[in-house]
Motif scaffolding. Structure first.
Motif, PDB file in Angstrom:
ATOM      1  N   VAL A  94       0.846  -1.200   0.000  1.00 21.44           N
ATOM      2  CA  VAL A  94       0.000   0.000   0.000  1.00 21.44           C
ATOM      3  C   VAL A  94       0.878   1.245   0.000  1.00 21.44           C
ATOM      4  N   HIS A  95       1.943   1.227   0.777  1.00 14.47           N
ATOM      5  CA  HIS A  95       2.855   2.370   0.824  1.00 14.47           C
ATOM      6  C   HIS A  95       3.449   2.651  -0.552  1.00 14.47           C
ATOM      7  N   TYR A  96       3.921   1.626  -1.218  1.00 20.36           N
ATOM      8  CA  TYR A  96       4.501   1.811  -2.552  1.00 20.36           C
ATOM      9  C   TYR A  96       3.448   2.280  -3.562  1.00 20.36           C
ATOM     10  N   ALA A  97       2.246   1.747  -3.454  1.00 20.44           N
ATOM     11  CA  ALA A  97       1.168   2.187  -4.348  1.00 20.44           C
ATOM     12  C   ALA A  97       0.849   3.657  -4.089  1.00 20.44           C
ATOM     13  N   ARG A  98       0.837   4.035  -2.829  1.00 25.87           N
ATOM     14  CA  ARG A  98       0.555   5.429  -2.480  1.00 25.87           C
ATOM     15  C   ARG A  98       1.609   6.352  -3.088  1.00 25.87           C
ATOM     16  N   TRP A 117      -4.493   1.934  -7.715  1.00 21.81           N
ATOM     17  CA  TRP A 117      -5.160   1.587  -6.466  1.00 21.81           C
ATOM     18  C   TRP A 117      -6.147   0.437  -6.638  1.00 21.81           C
ATOM     19  N   ALA A 118      -7.040   0.550  -7.619  1.00 21.47           N
ATOM     20  CA  ALA A 118      -8.143  -0.403  -7.697  1.00 21.47           C
ATOM     21  C   ALA A 118      -8.272  -1.075  -9.054  1.00 21.47           C
ATOM     22  N   GLY A 119      -7.279  -0.947  -9.877  1.00 25.58           N
ATOM     23  CA  GLY A 119      -7.359  -1.555 -11.196  1.00 25.58           C
ATOM     24  C   GLY A 119      -7.003  -3.033 -11.177  1.00 25.58           C
ATOM     25  N   GLY A 122      -3.883  -3.312  -9.580  1.00 23.26           N
ATOM     26  CA  GLY A 122      -3.765  -2.415  -8.433  1.00 23.26           C
ATOM     27  C   GLY A 122      -3.319  -3.162  -7.185  1.00 23.26           C
ATOM     28  N   VAL A 123      -3.085  -2.395  -6.165  1.00 26.27           N
ATOM     29  CA  VAL A 123      -2.522  -2.953  -4.932  1.00 26.27           C
ATOM     30  C   VAL A 123      -3.425  -4.047  -4.341  1.00 26.27           C
ATOM     31  N   TRP A 124      -4.736  -3.856  -4.395  1.00 27.54           N
ATOM     32  CA  TRP A 124      -5.615  -4.873  -3.814  1.00 27.54           C
ATOM     33  C   TRP A 124      -5.558  -6.166  -4.614  1.00 27.54           C
TER      34      TRP A 124
END
Length: 160
Positions: A94-98, A117-119, A122-124
């Motif tokens: 999450v930190h790297y995605a941010r 984020w949500a693609g 994305g991170v999730w």
């Protein structure tokens, strides 16, 4: 019914004035920060339970138990430690995605920010297994520790 949110596949909802795109990206950055803070609490909980059991539970109480109880205590601590590691892996992603999302601010590229984020990548989508493993291990660890303590309390202490 799924709890997942589905976005328009063409990302057309992210077209518009630059100011709105920038605000959207800032919102994603804050959402990522809040997610990281929330999951970090899970890391803290897992490590706190391990620390309390290792430092505050009298050794004679633990080693005076039958093997099954000692094994249950140990496996619970192991599950909680693994939970902390899994949650940390998710928080790190999450930190790297941010950080990557913040880079989208310069170009006001809200579509790219959403993808990060949500693609599909994305991170999730990339790290949800880490989060889910952390949750499962946390529940298992807490349940095993609770079971161990219940047996110890039912048996009574000090052991004679």
């Amino acid at each position: 019914m799924s709890d997942e949110i589905h976005y328009p596949p063409d990302l057309s909802d992210l077209e518009g004035p630059e100011e709105l795109r920038v605000e959207y990206i800032k919102g994603l950055v804050e959402t990522a920060a809040e997610d990281a803070r929330h999951v970090t609490l899970n890391v803290s909980l897992a490590l706190a339970v391990v620390a309390v059991f290792l430092t505050q539970l009298p050794h004679e109480l633990v080693f005076g138990q039958v093997l099954a109880v000692r094994l249950t205590l140990f496996l619970g601590l192991l599950a909680l430690g693994a939970s902390a590691i899994a949650f940390f892996g998710y928080v790190r992603a999450v930190h790297y995605a941010r950080m990557a999302i913040v880079r989208s601010l310069a170009s006001a590229d809200a579509k790219h920010a959403r993808q990060l984020w949500a693609g599909r990548y994305g991170v999730w989508e990339r790290k949800k297994r880490w989060y889910q493993a952390g949750q499962m291990l946390m529940y298992v660890g807490l349940a095993l520790e609770a079971l161990s303590m219940a047996v110890i309390f039912i048996r009574g202490w000090p052991l004679t």
